[in-house]
Design a protein around this motif. Structure first.
Motif, PDB file in Angstrom:
ATOM      1  N   PRO A  24       0.800  -1.245   0.000  1.00 40.91           N
ATOM      2  CA  PRO A  24       0.000   0.000   0.000  1.00 40.91           C
ATOM      3  C   PRO A  24       0.823   1.281   0.000  1.00 40.91           C
ATOM      4  O   PRO A  24       0.469   2.248  -0.666  1.00 40.91           O
ATOM      5  CB  PRO A  24      -0.835  -0.119   1.282  1.00 40.91           C
ATOM      6  CG  PRO A  24      -0.884  -1.575   1.578  1.00 40.91           C
ATOM      7  CD  PRO A  24       0.429  -2.125   1.128  1.00 40.91           C
ATOM      8  N   CYS A  40      -4.674   4.091  -7.255  1.00 37.58           N
ATOM      9  CA  CYS A  40      -3.271   4.397  -6.997  1.00 37.58           C
ATOM     10  C   CYS A  40      -3.001   5.854  -7.356  1.00 37.58           C
ATOM     11  O   CYS A  40      -3.525   6.360  -8.357  1.00 37.58           O
ATOM     12  CB  CYS A  40      -2.357   3.468  -7.815  1.00 37.58           C
ATOM     13  SG  CYS A  40      -0.589   3.790  -7.641  1.00 37.58           S
ATOM     14  N   GLN A  43      -2.985   2.055  -3.438  1.00 34.93           N
ATOM     15  CA  GLN A  43      -1.557   2.292  -3.265  1.00 34.93           C
ATOM     16  C   GLN A  43      -1.213   3.773  -3.399  1.00 34.93           C
ATOM     17  O   GLN A  43      -1.818   4.500  -4.202  1.00 34.93           O
ATOM     18  CB  GLN A  43      -0.752   1.500  -4.303  1.00 34.93           C
ATOM     19  CG  GLN A  43      -0.793   0.002  -4.106  1.00 34.93           C
ATOM     20  CD  GLN A  43       0.043  -0.726  -5.135  1.00 34.93           C
ATOM     21  OE1 GLN A  43      -0.347  -0.835  -6.296  1.00 34.93           O
ATOM     22  NE2 GLN A  43       1.201  -1.215  -4.722  1.00 34.93           N
TER      23      GLN A  43
END
Length: 695
Positions: free
Chosen positions: A95, A212, A265
């Protein structure tokens, strides 16, 4: 597995295990060593042959999801360096990822391959935002992805990026799916994934959601920008609810059978920064978490020693960086070189700094230095800090231009276009030129930027430090007399009629363009002007120079953009929408317009030297601090720990140029013309008589 608890550990054995062994990745991430295929409930049954086909595809996809390096090699025909393969595998499902890497390592290359592989292997739509301190930087990273997809990178021989390009949605027949818009570059895939670039305009981008966010060159991003863009991934994607085909709510025990999505992430990729930045704070925090064994964090540090010894499959290959390049940068700008090559977090002036690095970063633009007046009508100010035996003798050139305001009026701004250090390169110990050579060079610079206009009309002023150390007054004496250049052309002299008033009658032909500035009386005022103008974004700097022979510039086609705006307004006018909805629809349609063109500008040796000097100027500015005095006029100097490591001559010329800009901006007020009128009453001042009350 102890070696994975530390952020700086790397060896070839680990990299080869990443490349060859999926079991190693399962062991590292705690994944069971067998494959599970999830069959979604459907209304219409499928044939066993189709089920077997889907299962085979799922098994292959699962294999490549565990082996992203193998996927990049098999599908894109791109072989990563061993260290890049290690970073790819370790960052794949983590992450929080932070990579602090040297220049020339290929950070942008790694970013785009990470995004491309993630999106093609996504179980569900994987949406990615690329954030940088400027739209130019994020657009450059996007362009790298586009070049790989179109197989336009010469160093990637026989690559097959077209496989990714075939997955890109093409909304119209005239495009290729990659949209270039001033608000952000973007593309979408057939599986629902998309990527989009973000700029530093955080107010416009609030509230988005993403799988992300990649922070490219995140070393000097502001805390506000990081906080807003980090919130894109704040919502966990593990929560799910719904109903089965019979309309009954699915309980949480049945939801456990659904494949667990890859966590959202946040990926931070950059070279090192100073110790007072949010990037350094996160670097320390993430490293501590990794050392304690928290698998949600991964930190890697790649310095120039590894970049100069790259390997592929444990076989040495040609490096993209040489020792000569590092040593050259260490001589010209040691602070920047230590950060960008050795990943050392340096110390700036901190809270005492008169100018924060973030202020400079938000005012950086990509443009080629100007070595002369290319159009013949531009206006320039020249700042000169002479030196002879010690320090640097520096000439700084700034272009003064008119910038339009929202109300239609204009204001004066400045962009720094050239910086020259007058060094005698013929001497073993590099020192400033002899005084007569500096005078010749200064005269040549004045002619180059004047562009042949009579009376030096394109030169707003030549500001010279009149302190005793550099003999600026003596140098100005040599400029008063008419002189002949190397081509035999006679030019008028230059004089400061206020400072050298006793010589005006002796040199009647001299033009009043010299401004001798005594630092004892004006240094505080000059630096105060620089602080105010920079904080108000009135001074523009060149973008950080990466030692390449070219610049990549993104130009907005104003004609295409203006025409598109008019067409959209006509379409929306017919719908009679409320103002809020009208604004949303207008911006949505405008974002679809491709109005940004990319071009490459070649640099010669003088351009490269100018960009390096301008980078050194920025380094000096962020290390200047204020020293309060009882008199009220504060002094400005380098931080004590940098006094023997840096010079302050470039920052001083920037203060001189800033003072010149402030004087020009004042003229808009002091020399404002009154409106002409033919009415005699309006031309004469009238005083109203006093009125007295009888009460």
């Amino acid at each position: 597995m102890e070696q994975f608890k530390y952020p700086v550990v790397y060896n070839d054995e680990i990299a080869n295990r990443c490349i060859y062994g999926a079991s190693f990745v399962r062991e590292l991430l705690g994944i069971e060593n067998h494959t599970k295929i999830y069959h979604k409930d459907i209304i219409y049954p499928m044939s066993s042959r189709k089920v077997e086909g889907f299962q085979r595809i799922a098994e292959e996809k699962n294999y490549y999801q565990e082996n992203p390096v193998k996927f990049i090699k098999d599908f894109f025909n791109i072989q990563l360096l061993d260290s890049q393969a290690y970073l790819m595998q370790m960052s794949w499902a983590t992450p929080q990822v932070m990579i602090c890497a040297s220049r020339a390592y290929g950070k942008s290359f790694w970013i785009v391959l990470f995004a491309m592989a993630k999106q093609m292997l996504a179980i569900q739509p994987w949406n990615c935002y690329i954030a940088s301190g400027s739209s130019q930087q994020s657009a450059t990273t996007f362009k790298k992805l586009e070049d790989i997809a179109n197989d336009r990178i010469a160093s990637l021989i026989n690559s097959s990026g077209y496989i990714f390009k075939n997955e890109v949605e093409v909304p119209n027949a005239s495009g290729d799916g990659f949209s270039h818009n001033p608000s952000g570059f973007t593309y979408s895939l057939h599986n629902g994934s998309f990527s989009r670039t973000l700029s530093s305009n955080i107010d416009r981008n609030r509230g988005a959601r993403a799988s992300c966010v990649i922070f490219d060159e995140s070393a000097f991003l502001s805390q506000d920008l990081l906080s807003v863009y980090k919130a894109f991934c704040a919502t966990k994607n593990e929560f799910a609810t719904g109903f089965d085909k019979d309309g009954n709510m699915i309980d949480q025990t049945r939801l456990l059978a659904i494949p667990k999505p890859i966590p959202n992430q946040l990926v931070y990729v950059s070279s090192a920064s100073s110790t007072d930045t949010p990037f350094y704070t996160m670097y320390r925090d993430f490293s501590k978490q990794m050392i304690m064994g928290n698998k949600d964090y991964f930190v890697a540090q790649i310095d120039c020693d590894l970049v100069m010894k790259p390997t592929i499959m444990n076989i040495p290959t040609t490096p993209a960086l040489t020792r000569e390049m590092i040593e050259s940068d260490m001589r010209s700008n040691p602070e920047k070189a230590r950060r960008e090559y050795y990943c050392e977090f340096t110390t700036d002036a901190g809270s005492d700094a008169i100018i924060r690095r973030g202020v400079i970063t938000r005012n950086e633009r990509v443009y080629k230095p100007l070595l002369y007046n290319d159009t013949g009508d531009k206006k320039f100010v020249i700042a000169y800090d002479p030196a002879r035996s010690r320090d640097n003798s520096v000439i700084l050139v700034g272009e003064i231009y008119d910038s339009k305001l929202p109300d239609g009026s204009t204001e004066k701004k400045m962009r720094l276009v050239n910086c020259m250090n007058l060094i005698d390169v013929g001497k073993k110990i590099k020192s400033p030129m002899q005084t007569q050579d500096q005078i010749k060079y200064l005269k040549k610079v004045i002619l180059d930027y004047n562009g042949g206009v009579d009376g030096y009309g394109n030169i707003i002023g030549v500001y010279i430090d009149a302190g005793s150390g550099g003999s600026g007054v003596n140098i100005a004496d040599y400029l008063m007399e008419d002189w002949v250049d190397s081509a035999g052309i006679t030019h008028r002299g230059l004089i400061d009629k206020e400072y050298s008033s006793e010589y005006v009658s002796k040199f009647p032909n001299a033009v009043n363009k010299i401004h001798l500035i005594n630092p004892a009386g004006y240094k505080s005022e000059m630096y105060e002007a620089m602080i105010e103008l920079m904080n108000q974004d009135k001074i523009t700097f060149t973008a950080p120079y990466d030692n390449k022979d070219y610049l990549t510039v993104f130009d907005i086609d104003e004609d295409v953009l203006n025409k598109a705006k008019e067409d959209i307004k006509k379409q929306l006018k017919e719908k009679n929408l409320p103002q809020d909805e009208y604004d949303q629809q207008f911006q949505k349609e405008l974002d679809k317009i491709q109005s940004v063109n990319t071009k490459t500008i070649k640099l010669d040796w003088q351009d490269r030297i100018a960009l390096a000097n301008l980078d050194s100027l920025k380094e000096e500015i962020v290390n200047m601090v204020r020293k309060p005095r009882e008199s009220g006029k504060d002094s400005f100097m380098l931080t004590p720990e940098k006094e023997n490591k840096l010079h302050d001559d470039r920052s001083y010329t920037c203060a001189l140029a800033s003072y010149a800009l402030m004087c020009e901006r004042r003229k808009n007020i002091t020399q404002r013309k009154r409106p002409k009128t033919g009415n005699l009453v309006d031309m004469l001042p009238i005083r109203k008589a006093k009125r007295f009350s009888s009460i």
